[in-house]
Design a protein around this motif. Structure first.
Motif, PDB file in Angstrom:
ATOM      1  N   PHE A 278      15.424  20.934   1.136  1.00 33.14           N
ATOM      2  CA  PHE A 278      15.002  21.444   2.451  1.00 33.14           C
ATOM      3  C   PHE A 278      16.052  22.670   3.014  1.00 33.14           C
ATOM      4  O   PHE A 278      17.562  22.448   3.269  1.00 33.14           O
ATOM      5  CB  PHE A 278      14.577  20.613   3.490  1.00 33.14           C
ATOM      6  N   ALA A 279      15.850  24.085   3.623  1.00 34.37           N
ATOM      7  CA  ALA A 279      17.115  24.449   3.906  1.00 34.37           C
ATOM      8  C   ALA A 279      16.202  24.920   5.063  1.00 34.37           C
ATOM      9  O   ALA A 279      15.013  25.715   5.376  1.00 34.37           O
ATOM     10  CB  ALA A 279      17.326  25.400   2.916  1.00 34.37           C
ATOM     11  N   ASP A 280      17.135  26.503   5.957  1.00 32.87           N
ATOM     12  CA  ASP A 280      16.434  26.811   6.821  1.00 32.87           C
ATOM     13  C   ASP A 280      15.834  28.284   6.658  1.00 32.87           C
ATOM     14  O   ASP A 280      15.112  28.937   7.250  1.00 32.87           O
ATOM     15  CB  ASP A 280      17.471  27.542   7.650  1.00 32.87           C
ATOM     16  N   GLY A 281      16.362  28.252   5.299  1.00 31.31           N
ATOM     17  CA  GLY A 281      16.224  30.140   4.537  1.00 31.31           C
ATOM     18  C   GLY A 281      15.217  29.231   3.122  1.00 31.31           C
ATOM     19  O   GLY A 281      15.437  28.770   2.815  1.00 31.31           O
ATOM     20  N   LYS A 282      14.948  30.684   2.356  1.00 32.72           N
ATOM     21  CA  LYS A 282      14.299  30.545   1.377  1.00 32.72           C
ATOM     22  C   LYS A 282      15.092  30.456   0.427  1.00 32.72           C
ATOM     23  O   LYS A 282      15.970  31.285   0.260  1.00 32.72           O
ATOM     24  CB  LYS A 282      13.147  31.551   1.226  1.00 32.72           C
ATOM     25  N   ALA A 283      15.427  28.918  -0.144  1.00 33.68           N
ATOM     26  CA  ALA A 283      16.674  29.639  -1.382  1.00 33.68           C
ATOM     27  C   ALA A 283      15.644  28.453  -2.337  1.00 33.68           C
ATOM     28  O   ALA A 283      16.694  28.256  -3.513  1.00 33.68           O
ATOM     29  CB  ALA A 283      17.567  28.216   0.246  1.00 33.68           C
ATOM     30  N   PHE A 284      14.658  28.167  -2.091  1.00 34.50           N
ATOM     31  CA  PHE A 284      14.489  27.970  -3.918  1.00 34.50           C
ATOM     32  C   PHE A 284      13.701  28.306  -4.364  1.00 34.50           C
ATOM     33  O   PHE A 284      12.585  29.296  -4.128  1.00 34.50           O
ATOM     34  CB  PHE A 284      14.521  26.110  -3.505  1.00 34.50           C
ATOM     35  N   ASP A 285      13.313  27.888  -5.985  1.00 37.65           N
ATOM     36  CA  ASP A 285      11.959  28.541  -6.521  1.00 37.65           C
ATOM     37  C   ASP A 285      12.163  29.549  -6.514  1.00 37.65           C
ATOM     38  O   ASP A 285      11.332  30.500  -6.120  1.00 37.65           O
ATOM     39  CB  ASP A 285      10.760  28.177  -6.243  1.00 37.65           C
ATOM     40  N   GLY A 286      13.701  30.202  -7.418  1.00 41.05           N
ATOM     41  CA  GLY A 286      13.429  31.912  -6.973  1.00 41.05           C
ATOM     42  C   GLY A 286      13.579  32.639  -5.433  1.00 41.05           C
ATOM     43  O   GLY A 286      12.998  34.029  -5.277  1.00 41.05           O
TER      44      GLY A 286
END
Length: 94
Positions: A69-77
């Protein structure tokens, strides 16, 4: 330029029996300047649980499930802020 990042992690192994170990790993990673991952400054985390079944001295089966998990959008493109990963490996020791 320069960058900085920080990380903490913990690994826990519980010897459930002679042939089975249960494992857990928790990690936090802070890419302070966004230089390590190449995106904006973001906090990342992961939790992994798994097992290590070793029926023979030379053979190990190791399934695991991991949640990132991350604070921002970091996965799946860069479209999601979390993801699941399931993994399984077999080790032959000699």
């Amino acid at each position: 330029g320069t960058g900085q990042w920080w990380s903490l992690y913990n690994i826990f192994v519980f010897h459930a029996s002679k042939n089975v170990d249960l494992t857990n790993r928790v990690e936090w990673f802070n890419d302070v300047n966004g230089t390590r991952i190449g995106t904006a400054a973001t906090n990342y985390g992961e939790v992994t649980v798994g097992a290590d079944y070793h029926p023979r001295n030379w053979l190990r089966f190791r399934p695991e499930a991991r949640y990132d998990f991350a604070d921002g959008k970091a996965f799946d493109g860069f479209t999601k802020n979390n993801q699941w990963t399931l993994a399984f490996d077999v080790l032959f020791q000699f």
